[in-house]
Motif scaffolding. Structure first.
Motif, mmCIF file in Angstrom:
data_model
loop_
_atom_site.group_PDB
_atom_site.id
_atom_site.type_symbol
_atom_site.label_atom_id
_atom_site.label_comp_id
_atom_site.label_asym_id
_atom_site.label_seq_id
_atom_site.Cartn_x
_atom_site.Cartn_y
_atom_site.Cartn_z
ATOM 1 N N HIS A 25 -11.266 6.274 7.281
ATOM 2 C CA HIS A 25 -10.439 5.389 6.446
ATOM 3 C C HIS A 25 -10.944 3.967 6.674
ATOM 4 N N GLN A 53 -11.099 -3.237 9.138
ATOM 5 C CA GLN A 53 -11.012 -2.213 10.174
ATOM 6 C C GLN A 53 -11.398 -0.845 9.619
ATOM 7 N N ASN A 57 -10.736 3.204 10.579
ATOM 8 C CA ASN A 57 -9.997 4.182 11.374
ATOM 9 C C ASN A 57 -10.699 5.530 11.287
ATOM 10 N N MET A 84 -3.143 1.261 4.821
ATOM 11 C CA MET A 84 -3.752 0.214 5.631
ATOM 12 C C MET A 84 -3.246 -1.138 5.151
ATOM 13 N N LEU A 128 -12.852 -2.685 14.647
ATOM 14 C CA LEU A 128 -12.312 -3.905 14.064
ATOM 15 C C LEU A 128 -13.431 -4.913 13.828
ATOM 16 N N GLN A 169 -5.512 9.412 15.358
ATOM 17 C CA GLN A 169 -6.580 8.417 15.311
ATOM 18 C C GLN A 169 -7.504 8.611 16.498
ATOM 19 N N ASP A 195 -9.412 -0.616 0.180
ATOM 20 C CA ASP A 195 -9.827 0.345 1.195
ATOM 21 C C ASP A 195 -10.231 1.654 0.522
ATOM 22 N N GLN A 223 -1.528 8.010 4.898
ATOM 23 C CA GLN A 223 -2.305 6.940 5.493
ATOM 24 C C GLN A 223 -2.294 5.713 4.582
ATOM 25 N N THR A 252 -10.802 3.173 16.512
ATOM 26 C CA THR A 252 -10.740 2.152 15.470
ATOM 27 C C THR A 252 -11.835 1.120 15.714
#
Length: 536
Positions: free
Chosen positions: A378, A383, A385, A356, A408, A403, A364, A354, A406
């Motif tokens: 995550h 964002q 996830n 980002m 945002l 996933q 992150d 993973q 998500t």
């Protein structure tokens, strides 16, 4: 856990189904209250309490519900919040946050420097168990003082219930849970060999000591030293968590051992608090000054390793269903890349790497969801996830990371054209994309309110001078935004902030520019609507 960055989330025994907030909205509060008064929810432990929380969750999620700041207090030391209690002046002063406004619970007299509180843990009695003393059924705070006393003190009256003297030779400083509300770990500072001692040939092979106690009733389990001659000369730290002795090495290696096996194999003498004990030709009372507690676990051979892995900054997380672990490969250029693998055979899950993509000064982070669902969160600057482990139908031994949803941040990427003119008059346009932190809303904190089944996300949108923050409530199962609560204080990102949501209360603690600290309390209120359906 001081400088040890291992994070273990291994309390999961299965996947728990959570209640969807959208389903809760269809339940009428009057029907719940009527059924509760008629006794239709049965007599099982916690049934009425759960229904009360269902009602509270619906009230929190209503459009007419808002949060208002009702209380503010400054302090010269960091402010600590723990389960409805706000501690000032290093646990000396305690306010309770329940009620319309926080009220003073107790204030201790000023302590001598030798009695300074080094660390503390809140201890609550288990439900449905008979304990030896009536005082064991009351909530208490476990305190570790600078002069090596472990004290159990009432959270309501600040009365000392029990105290244990640890040692006159070692310096204990850290207090953590092995198993939450069951076993505590008291840890010493690390032995540092001075240059003069090293030149004289004096080498201390014991890095640190760990003492373990069962709580309620407080019982001494044992104390052991982490010897470099046993575990390796490159050992950098150690602790006990979830029944595992965790040892980290300077090369990025993390090794796990069974603490129970160590206790059974290497305990030289069983010692009971309050009873006489002979140790190293000295007789004294265990837990009393100046005798303290003996180092009764002598590890003479390296225990069998249950699991070992190399990872960056010794950051290892274990959780999920079935057991998986998350690491960053032990290379600096891999920072920000996370590998999700099976704990059974270290097989990398499909889609288990993973990463980002973002443009931000913030980093992150990733961890197993604390709701015992086995999911993985995550979180990046813009964002979030929500990931889940799914078994592949064609191969029962392989798992894949998918996933679930998500979240945002509110943002529209802007691209500025930077125009330059060369000496020959030629116009050159260069596209420059600004950092996310400069112009767009970014996520600073993410938490989970376990009683109301809500995800709380703190988002900060920068303004001309300071950040404009608001706390967003999301459905824990779908990631649907339920409501947003503005935080009135300007959010200066150059100073430390903490924000908690606990039932009907929002707690915001911040560090100010003059090295003081401040605590702000928000309470849930109902805002009446006008005829057009707008809140007043």
């Amino acid at each position: 856990m001081d400088n040890l960055t291992i994070k273990l989330s291994i309390k999961m025994h299965g996947v728990r189904k959570s209640t969807n907030i959208s389903c809760l909205r269809k339940i009428n509060n009057y029907c719940i209250l009527t059924a509760r008064s008629l006794g239709l929810y049965g007599n099982e432990v916690g049934s009425i309490h759960r229904k009360n929380l269902t009602i509270l969750c619906q009230l929190v999620c209503q459009k007419t519900t808002s949060f208002e700041r009702v209380w503010t207090k400054q302090s010269n030391s960091p402010v600590i919040y723990e389960k409805g209690r706000i501690y000032f002046d290093n646990y000396r002063c305690c306010f309770i946050s329940t009620g319309p406004q926080p009220t003073l619970l107790y204030e201790l007299p000023k302590l001598h420097k030798s009695e300074k509180i080094e660390d503390a843990l809140l201890c609550e009695s288990p439900v449905g168990e008979m304990l030896p003393k009536p005082s064991d059924h009351k909530p208490a705070i476990l305190i570790l003082t600078a002069n090596n006393w472990l004290i159990r003190m009432s959270t309501r009256t600040a009365k000392i219930i029990e105290k244990v003297y640890l040692s006159s030779q070692l310096k204990f400083r850290y207090l953590t849970w092995d198993n939450t509300q069951e076993t505590i770990v008291v840890k010493t500072t690390q032995n540092k060999v001075t240059a003069a001692a090293r030149a004289a040939g004096n080498q201390h092979s014991v890095l640190l000591h760990l003492a373990l106690f069962s709580v309620l009733p407080l019982t001494f389990v044992g104390m052991m030293g982490i010897d470099k001659k046993i575990f390796g000369s490159n050992v950098t730290d150690a602790t006990v968590s979830q029944g595992l002795l965790i040892v980290t090495h300077s090369v990025g290696l993390v090794k796990l051992y069974s603490f129970q096996w160590i206790v059974e194999m290497f305990t030289t003498k069983h010692c009971i608090l309050g009873q006489n004990c002979e140790w190293n030709n000295t007789t004294g009372i265990v837990g009393a000054a100046p005798f303290g507690i003996p180092c009764n676990i002598k590890i003479t051979d390296c225990p069998p390793v249950l699991f070992e892995v190399a990872c960056l900054e010794s950051a290892l997380q274990i959780g999920g269903y079935p057991w998986h672990y998350i690491i960053t490969p032990n290379k600096q250029n891999q920072k920000g890349t996370y590998h999700i693998s099976s704990l059974k055979d270290k097989t990398l899950a499909e889609n288990g790497i993973q990463e980002m993509q973002y443009s931000s000064l913030e980093t992150d982070w990733i961890y197993f969801h604390p709701d015992d669902s086995g999911r993985i969160m995550h979180i990046g600057p813009t964002q979030i996830n929500m990931l889940q482990l799914i078994e592949k139908s064609e191969d029962k031994q392989r798992w894949q990371v998918l996933q679930a949803f998500t979240i945002l941040s509110k943002r529209e990427r802007k691209v500025e054209n930077s125009v330059t003119v060369t000496a020959y008059g030629r116009v050159v346009k260069r596209q420059c994309s600004q950092l996310d932190d400069d112009q767009y809303e970014t996520f600073k904190m993410v938490d989970y309110e376990d009683e109301l089944e809500l995800l709380t996300v703190l988002a900060v949108a920068p303004t001309d001078n300071e950040g404009n923050a608001h706390l967003n409530f999301y459905d824990n199962q779908t990631g649907t935004l339920i409501k947003s609560v503005p935080i009135k204080e300007p959010w200066d990102i150059t100073y430390n902030h903490q924000l908690f949501f606990d039932r009907d209360t929002i707690i915001h603690t911040e560090q100010l520019a003059n090295r003081t600290f401040c605590c702000h309390i928000y309470k849930m209120v109902q805002c009446p609507e006008d005829e057009d359906g707008n809140k007043d």
